[in-house]
Design an enzyme around this catalytic site. Structure first.
Site, PDB file in Angstrom:
ATOM      1  N   GLY A 113       7.775  28.951  31.078  1.00 32.82           N
ATOM      2  CA  GLY A 113       8.479  30.143  31.608  1.00 32.82           C
ATOM      3  C   GLY A 113      10.002  29.956  31.358  1.00 32.82           C
ATOM      4  N   GLY A 115      12.458  28.386  32.990  1.00 33.18           N
ATOM      5  CA  GLY A 115      12.931  27.135  33.281  1.00 33.18           C
ATOM      6  C   GLY A 115      12.611  26.053  32.172  1.00 33.18           C
ATOM      7  N   THR A 116      11.438  25.865  31.706  1.00 30.09           N
ATOM      8  CA  THR A 116      10.695  25.131  30.769  1.00 30.09           C
ATOM      9  C   THR A 116      11.514  25.399  29.485  1.00 30.09           C
ATOM     10  OG1 THR A 116       8.442  25.014  31.963  1.00 30.09           O
ATOM     11  CG2 THR A 116       8.908  24.286  29.571  1.00 30.09           C
ATOM     12  N   THR A 136       4.101  33.375  31.247  1.00 31.78           N
ATOM     13  CA  THR A 136       4.516  33.753  32.969  1.00 31.78           C
ATOM     14  C   THR A 136       3.758  34.708  32.977  1.00 31.78           C
ATOM     15  OG1 THR A 136       6.006  34.356  34.363  1.00 31.78           O
ATOM     16  CG2 THR A 136       6.428  34.869  32.052  1.00 31.78           C
ATOM     17  N   ASP A 138       4.647  36.912  35.611  1.00 31.99           N
ATOM     18  CA  ASP A 138       5.540  37.730  35.736  1.00 31.99           C
ATOM     19  C   ASP A 138       5.824  38.412  34.567  1.00 31.99           C
ATOM     20  OD1 ASP A 138       5.424  36.687  38.394  1.00 31.99           O
ATOM     21  OD2 ASP A 138       7.348  35.708  38.438  1.00 31.99           O
ATOM     22  N   ARG A 173      -6.403  52.039  57.951  1.00 32.41           N
ATOM     23  CA  ARG A 173      -4.735  51.247  58.060  1.00 32.41           C
ATOM     24  C   ARG A 173      -4.483  51.422  56.963  1.00 32.41           C
ATOM     25  NH1 ARG A 173      -6.536  45.438  60.894  1.00 32.41           N
ATOM     26  NH2 ARG A 173      -7.602  46.154  62.591  1.00 32.41           N
ATOM     27  N   ARG A 286      -3.164  33.855  39.525  1.00 31.48           N
ATOM     28  CA  ARG A 286      -3.332  32.898  38.241  1.00 31.48           C
ATOM     29  C   ARG A 286      -4.371  31.954  38.422  1.00 31.48           C
ATOM     30  NH1 ARG A 286       2.070  30.305  40.314  1.00 31.48           N
ATOM     31  NH2 ARG A 286       2.506  30.893  37.953  1.00 31.48           N
TER      32      ARG A 286
END
Length: 366
Positions: A113, A115-116, A136, A138, A173, A286
């Protein structure tokens, strides 16, 4: 040629098909493939003069060794969120370069993602032949419409949301289901739309409880079964609360703060008096084997990465744009932030997706 590959960041379904595709495509060319364990962390634990450390943190990938892994979730290479530039002791980029040189790695293919792939772009800027593959759940890597893992995460979420309806309805609910999505609400947007929930709160639009809660109360009151469903991104904010990332920068298992889904649930109980079913889907999104889409994209991205190396391309990130496989410069993800097109895809006043204007739109509507 000798190719090194790794997976970094959170695991997602579809990584193992990609690993298999890379290995088979490379083997067809007579190339060798070395898998590095635990992302960039594996590099930092290798002493090129110590065979035991090399064996503990890397291993050869062969045609026979990757047989059947495409049916498995996760990653056989295992993973970490390590960025060698930010570890204790300072920037260790030089150690990564030393390992690559002394182990005879001619090129790297990295699956990860934001960072990598940022560190991958950094290595590319230092002259290392790198092909990046975005993954990712996301789907928030800038420069591609799609990242491996997104389809399975949405599918898992829709299944879970619809399963939870039985309990929420039985108890009359309001169900509040929190999905992963720290910076982008795409997973919640599509999962909420496909599950046809009453309201969806995304990371890009703060929730105004003076508007949202009356809407949910009306949804419940107007339902013949006297229940309502709301999906919310983990990165969503509630208007009036402190606007801070707080624990969101940490892995979900290490957070001390109460998630936004539970905070919304408490507000529902306190202000409109309804019972609430709170559920964080978290890692279940995931978990398990990849769906057909993530198998297909995993196979295709892996094959494309080898094709790029075969013709001498480097410093590229494979991508999907408008439904077509392509590739962009590896540092593309540094040039922007991917988020939901709120004006085009979301009705912020009603907390609902608006995805029905689809002519000439790509399949994933981005």
């Amino acid at each position: 040629m000798r190719i090194g590959i790794l997976t970094g960041g959170g695991d997602v379904p579809g990584l193992n098909p990609c690993i298999r595709s890379i290995t088979l495509s490379a083997d067809d060319l007579g190339w060798q493939v070395t898998g590095f364990r635990r992302g960039w962390q594996g590099f930092l634990e290798i002493d090129p003069a110590d065979p035991e450390s090399i064996a503990a943190n890397s291993f050869p990938l062969t045609r026979e060794g990757v047989r059947g892994i495409d049916r498995m979730g996760g990653t056989i290479l295992h993973t970490s969120r390590t960025d060698p530039r930010t570890v204790s002791g300072g920037d260790r980029t030089s150690q990564v370069l030393d390992v690559l040189q002394k182990l005879g790695i001619d090129a790297m293919i990295t699956m990860g993602g934001d960072g990598t792939l940022r560190f991958s772009a950094h290595l590319a800027s230092r002259g290392v032949p790198v092909i990046s593959i975005p993954k990712t759940m996301d789907n928030d890597v800038f420069g591609t419409d799609y990242a491996i893992g997104f389809s399975t995460a949405v599918s898992r979420s829709v299944e879970a949301i619809n399963a939870l309806r039985t309990t929420v309805e039985s108890h009359e609910r309001i169900g509040v289901i929190e999905l992963f999505g720290r910076r982008s609400g795409e997973t919640a947007l599509l999962a909420g739309f496909l599950a046809q929930v009453d309201r969806t709160v995304i990371a890009e639009v703060p929730a105004d409880l003076d508007i949202l809660l009356p809407l949910l109360a009306e949804d419940k009151a107007s339902s013949p079964a006297h229940y309502a469903m709301c999906v919310i991104s983990e990165g969503a904010t509630i208007k009036g609360e402190a606007d801070e990332d707080g624990d969101l920068s940490k892995p979900a298992s290490e957070r001390a703060e109460i998630g936004v889904g539970h905070r919304l649930g408490r507000a529902i109980s306190a202000r409109i008096g309804s019972g609430v079913v709170n559920q964080e889907l978290a890692y279940l999104m995931r978990a398990g084997e990849p769906d057909a889409m993530d198998r297909m994209v995993g196979f295709a991205f892996g094959g494309l990465a080898i094709q790029l190396l075969q013709r001498g391309e480097k410093a590229r990130m494979v991508a999907l744009t408008d439904g077509n496989y392509c590739h962009v410069p590896a540092d593309t993800l540094l040039q922007g932030r991917k988020a939901v097109n709120v004006s085009g895809l979301y009705d912020a006043s009603a907390y609902r997706a608006k995805l029905m204007r689809v002519e000439n739109m790509p399949m994933f509507l981005y």
